[in-house]
Design a protein around this motif. Sequence first.
Motif, short mmCIF file in Angstrom:
data_model
loop_
_atom_site.label_atom_id
_atom_site.label_comp_id
_atom_site.label_asym_id
_atom_site.label_seq_id
_atom_site.Cartn_x
_atom_site.Cartn_y
_atom_site.Cartn_z
N ALA A 225 -68.51 -38.08 69.28
CA ALA A 225 -67.12 -38.19 68.86
C ALA A 225 -66.29 -38.64 70.06
N ILE A 272 -66.33 -40.22 58.94
CA ILE A 272 -67.00 -38.95 58.61
C ILE A 272 -67.53 -38.97 57.18
N MET A 284 -71.13 -33.51 65.11
CA MET A 284 -70.24 -34.45 65.78
C MET A 284 -70.05 -33.88 67.18
#
Length: 322
Positions: A225, A272, A284
């Motif tokens: 992420a 997502i 993540m």
Amino acid sequence: MKLSVLTNLFAAMPLDEALAKFEKLGIEAVEIGCGGYPGKAHCDPKVLLNDEKALKTWLDTFKKHNVEICALSVHGNAVHPDKAIAKQFHDDFVDAVLLAEKIGIDTVITFSGCPGGCAEDKTPNWATCAWPDDFLAVLDYQWNQVLIPYWKKMAEFCLAHKVTKIAFEMHPGFCVYNPETLLKLRAAVGDIIGANFDPSHLIWQGIDPVAAIRELQGAIYHFHAKDTKIDKYNTAKFGVLDTKHYSDEIHRSWVFRSVGYGNGLDYWRDMISNLRLVGYDKVMSIEHEDSLMTPDEGLEHAVKFLKESMIKDPKPTTMGWA
């Protein structure tokens, strides 16, 4: 899906303190650097593989803070044309695999690496165009004489030690830098090869992360992420190929940002949702490389942003309205 973090952003902090910080923020898992570019501040496989007491103490630290290990990271260039440098990265990768086997982790994250342009080179050569024809000769040498043979050998080693997922971060400067090159190596070596999907390195190349996620269905083994902000003014003048130092933010065409500071909530929610559509539901893992924020502030912003976006419950098996 669980919230994770790559721990080397707090490499100067003892592991126990870092895990306490993560636990307080509601982080459920960690990706541990254990060699190569991420370093060994929180995990030295040489020590842990040869000292059962040290290994137990290390593992108990994660249990103490209710944080699980989701993957080991050992990003490096094990096909570097300088044999001494290549050996260092190779040895780190081997040790990471052996430690993963010992603690029951099936995923090791790294780079594909980049060889020289020929056997006599001393530095990596990242070819990015097909002409002059010299570049096609470079790519043929790199892929067929170095990269594929090396990763075939390492895939056998990994499988022999119960590591079933080698997750390559698609990173410019290395031979695997986009979905096409990831799938090319996967086709040559086998489905042990997959992606550590880091959208930040794709965004500045002009790749739509959702399109890339769909292209890599079944081949995404980990997720970083991290965001990228494209500076439209600098890009309009110079394009996206930028070699200015990362600290020269105001003049660069793009910079890495904490999630939400490069692209907004809808952009990330779409990513997502598409991860779920292609069957990825692991973690993540926040990678902080935002030069405008301290690690503490960047991590806190990322955690808050992702908690508003992540889909936590298992995918429904029935639809009550259908």
